[in-house]
Design a protein around this motif. Structure first.
Motif, PDB file in Angstrom:
ATOM      1  N   PRO A 198     -42.874  22.786  80.364  1.00  0.00           N
ATOM      2  CA  PRO A 198     -44.075  21.986  80.172  1.00  0.00           C
ATOM      3  C   PRO A 198     -44.004  20.703  80.980  1.00  0.00           C
ATOM      4  O   PRO A 198     -42.961  20.052  81.045  1.00  0.00           O
ATOM      5  CB  PRO A 198     -44.078  21.654  78.680  1.00  0.00           C
ATOM      6  CG  PRO A 198     -43.043  22.491  78.064  1.00  0.00           C
ATOM      7  CD  PRO A 198     -42.133  22.984  79.120  1.00  0.00           C
ATOM      8  N   GLU A 199     -45.116  20.349  81.604  1.00  0.00           N
ATOM      9  CA  GLU A 199     -45.113  19.128  82.407  1.00  0.00           C
ATOM     10  C   GLU A 199     -45.583  17.957  81.576  1.00  0.00           C
ATOM     11  O   GLU A 199     -45.219  16.828  81.791  1.00  0.00           O
ATOM     12  CB  GLU A 199     -46.108  19.278  83.561  1.00  0.00           C
ATOM     13  CG  GLU A 199     -45.582  20.129  84.677  1.00  0.00           C
ATOM     14  CD  GLU A 199     -46.660  20.437  85.674  1.00  0.00           C
ATOM     15  OE1 GLU A 199     -47.793  19.983  85.505  1.00  0.00           O
ATOM     16  OE2 GLU A 199     -46.361  21.156  86.633  1.00  0.00           O
ATOM     17  N   ARG A 200     -46.423  18.280  80.593  1.00  0.00           N
ATOM     18  CA  ARG A 200     -47.099  17.168  79.944  1.00  0.00           C
ATOM     19  C   ARG A 200     -47.759  17.712  78.689  1.00  0.00           C
ATOM     20  O   ARG A 200     -48.232  18.838  78.651  1.00  0.00           O
ATOM     21  CB  ARG A 200     -48.121  16.665  80.953  1.00  0.00           C
ATOM     22  CG  ARG A 200     -49.310  16.005  80.427  1.00  0.00           C
ATOM     23  CD  ARG A 200     -50.216  15.726  81.630  1.00  0.00           C
ATOM     24  NE  ARG A 200     -51.348  14.952  81.201  1.00  0.00           N
ATOM     25  CZ  ARG A 200     -52.361  15.446  80.543  1.00  0.00           C
ATOM     26  NH1 ARG A 200     -52.394  16.713  80.207  1.00  0.00           N
ATOM     27  NH2 ARG A 200     -53.365  14.667  80.194  1.00  0.00           N
ATOM     28  N   GLU A 201     -47.730  16.894  77.637  1.00  0.00           N
ATOM     29  CA  GLU A 201     -48.333  17.330  76.383  1.00  0.00           C
ATOM     30  C   GLU A 201     -49.784  16.857  76.326  1.00  0.00           C
ATOM     31  O   GLU A 201     -50.101  15.747  76.705  1.00  0.00           O
ATOM     32  CB  GLU A 201     -47.579  16.705  75.203  1.00  0.00           C
ATOM     33  CG  GLU A 201     -46.154  17.207  75.044  1.00  0.00           C
ATOM     34  CD  GLU A 201     -46.098  18.673  74.635  1.00  0.00           C
ATOM     35  OE1 GLU A 201     -46.925  19.075  73.809  1.00  0.00           O
ATOM     36  OE2 GLU A 201     -45.242  19.392  75.148  1.00  0.00           O
ATOM     37  N   VAL A 202     -50.653  17.688  75.838  1.00  0.00           N
ATOM     38  CA  VAL A 202     -52.016  17.246  75.599  1.00  0.00           C
ATOM     39  C   VAL A 202     -52.114  16.899  74.126  1.00  0.00           C
ATOM     40  O   VAL A 202     -51.841  17.718  73.266  1.00  0.00           O
ATOM     41  CB  VAL A 202     -53.028  18.348  75.967  1.00  0.00           C
ATOM     42  CG1 VAL A 202     -54.426  17.937  75.572  1.00  0.00           C
ATOM     43  CG2 VAL A 202     -52.960  18.620  77.453  1.00  0.00           C
TER      44      VAL A 202
END
Lengths: 329, 162
Positions: A198-202
């Motif tokens: 994962p690059e980034r959490e929403v």
């Protein structure tokens, strides 16, 4: 290719029904369109000939609804089955996520099935896709007709690898939903399967923001004509230089671009002067004259005038038109 | 397909919408849609309530794809701009980068020249915004819950039933 839009929380998949002419691809879509709840489906669009033969594609959007915050949408396409339409058939395959091969079970049609399958493989190769890597299910249609091949026979010829297959009578709806369910799951499983880091959490907040933004765009009070106004109120826009520097503005495409610059040049007075009277108009006219002269210089190949702020171009353009009308009277 | 996914983050959509609004405001167009070449709508701005934007996106992509083939047949790599003229409304379609299309719908309140000028600039800006979305290999599954498949199956059973 599966399109994932994090702003709208959308997952969009393209499923193509492929197969020989008159094998029942469009019928599949028509049945789905008839039977699924109206709120989940869009309009069925058929680009067909006068004889109701698919010319380009049929298109049916299906909105499955929200699953864990993601709105899952399928776009079902069919291709024209006739050999003649290979050019358009290939175009529909662009960006495909899943395939349903609709085969005609009649013995006399077996060659056409094989030919169509080979054509599918070729067309996919044309895009650099490998059929082995794409979710694919088979539907053996027209099981209600006499003189049909047995499922084993068709399997042996078309599907030696034993991919999922369904027997169907599309016109009566038999097997249609089973096929669709299977391919939908395969497509989404494939989309999930290639998991990377994962690059980034929403965050939940972002989800809510995205949703509220979506409903804002749909606001009923936005009427035609007031649309642009309303949007600019909703989202106050910073000055346009933020995106387009003056230098970029000068980079004009061609003759048409020049016209717009000319408009700008003719309409130097800022919008605040809109309400002003006769003497102001004269001023405007003299400015126009000056700019027309400048414009003539440009045509002779001299350097272009810089434009400071683009919105004044159109505002000024309409202001100029207004004054021109007034003067003509 | 396969390894080739288009993943767009919210901040990119915000930037895109800003540009579309800028385009609409300056060119006096009715609405603008950004569509990927596969026919998925990326986002839209302006007066789109009365439009079936999903179908519009699919048809625009189809139309663009067929034009591309026509271009190939006459020896052009691609026609980068398409223009459909109607009685009241007109559509200007142009290419954005490698894999998206910008469609601007406008009427007689403005001119094709203005639309062309602004659409070209907007298209250049959009290209830079979309470049990472098409080039980077992005994770598309991180936000899907582990029981996504089960929920999906239930939902499919509900909807796809006679």
């Amino acid at each position: 290719m599966v399109s994932i839009n994090y702003a709208f929380k959308d997952i969009c998949c393209k499923i193509v029904f492929y197969g020989p002419g008159l094998s029942g691809k469009t019928t599949n879509l028509q049945y789905v369109h008839q039977k699924i709840p109206p709120q989940t489906r869009g309009e069925l669009i058929s680009l067909a000939t006068d004889q109701d033969r698919t010319l380009y594609f049929d298109f049916l959007p299906v909105d499955i609804g929200k699953i864990h915050g993601f709105s899952v949408k399928f776009q079902l396409y069919t291709v024209p089955g006739q050999v003649y339409y290979n050019a358009t058939r290939k175009l529909v395959l662009r960006g495909v996520d899943g395939l349903v091969f609709v085969a005609d079970s009649q013995r006399s049609k077996m060659d056409e099935n094989i030919e169509s399958y080979q054509n599918l493989v070729e067309n996919l190769e044309g895009y650099g896709y490998e059929i082995e890597k794409l979710p694919l299910v088979f539907q053996y249609n027209k099981r209600d007709l006499p003189d049909i091949s047995s499922v084993d026979e068709i399997e042996g010829v078309l599907n030696p690898k034993g991919l999922p297959h369904f027997v169907a009578v599309a016109i009566q709806g038999v097997g249609v939903f089973d096929t669709l369910k299977c391919i939908s799951k395969l497509v989404l499983d494939q989309a999930k399967g290639e998991k990377v880091v994962p690059e980034r959490e929403v965050t939940v907040k972002e989800v809510m923001m995205a949703e509220s933004k979506f409903t804002q765009t749909e606001r009923p009070e936005l009427q035609e004509g007031r649309e642009m106004e309303a949007i600019s109120q909703k989202k106050p826009q910073p000055a346009s230089e933020e995106w387009f520097s003056p230098a970029q503005m000068v980079d004009r495409p061609d003759g048409l671009g020049r016209v717009a610059v000319q408009h700008k040049a003719e309409d130097e007075p800022p919008p605040e002067k809109r309400e002003e009277s006769e003497p102001q108009k004269e001023e405007v006219l003299s400015e126009r004259l000056a700019h027309v002269q400048q414009e003539t210089k440009i045509e002779k190949g001299e350097s272009l005038p810089k434009i400071e702020e683009s919105p004044t171009i159109t505002k000024g353009f309409f202001l100029w038109r207004f004054f021109k009308k007034l003067l003509n009277r | 397909m396969g390894q080739d996914y288009l993943v767009i983050y919210e901040e990119e959509i915000e930037k895109i919408e800003k540009i579309l609004n800028w385009l609409i405001r300056n060119s006096q167009a009715k609405c603008a849609l950004l569509v990927d070449k596969d026919g998925h709508l990326i986002t839209r701005q302006g007066f789109t309530h009365s439009l079936d934007t999903t179908a519009l996106a699919a048809l625009l992509a189809g139309s663009f794809a067929s034009t591309k083939e026509i271009a190939r047949l006459v020896g052009e790599p691609e026609f980068s701009v398409l223009f459909h003229q109607g009685k009241k409304d007109h559509i200007h379609i142009c290419l954005v980068g490698e894999r998206s299309i910008l469609a601007v719908i406008f009427d007689d309140r403005t001119t094709i020249g203005l639309i062309r000028l602004y659409a070209k600039q907007a298209s250049e800006e959009l290209t830079t915004i979309l470049a990472p979305a098409t080039k980077e290999k992005r994770d598309k599954t991180a936000q899907m819950a582990p029981d996504f498949s089960t929920s999906l199956e239930n939902k499919l059973d509900d909807i796809f039933s006679e």
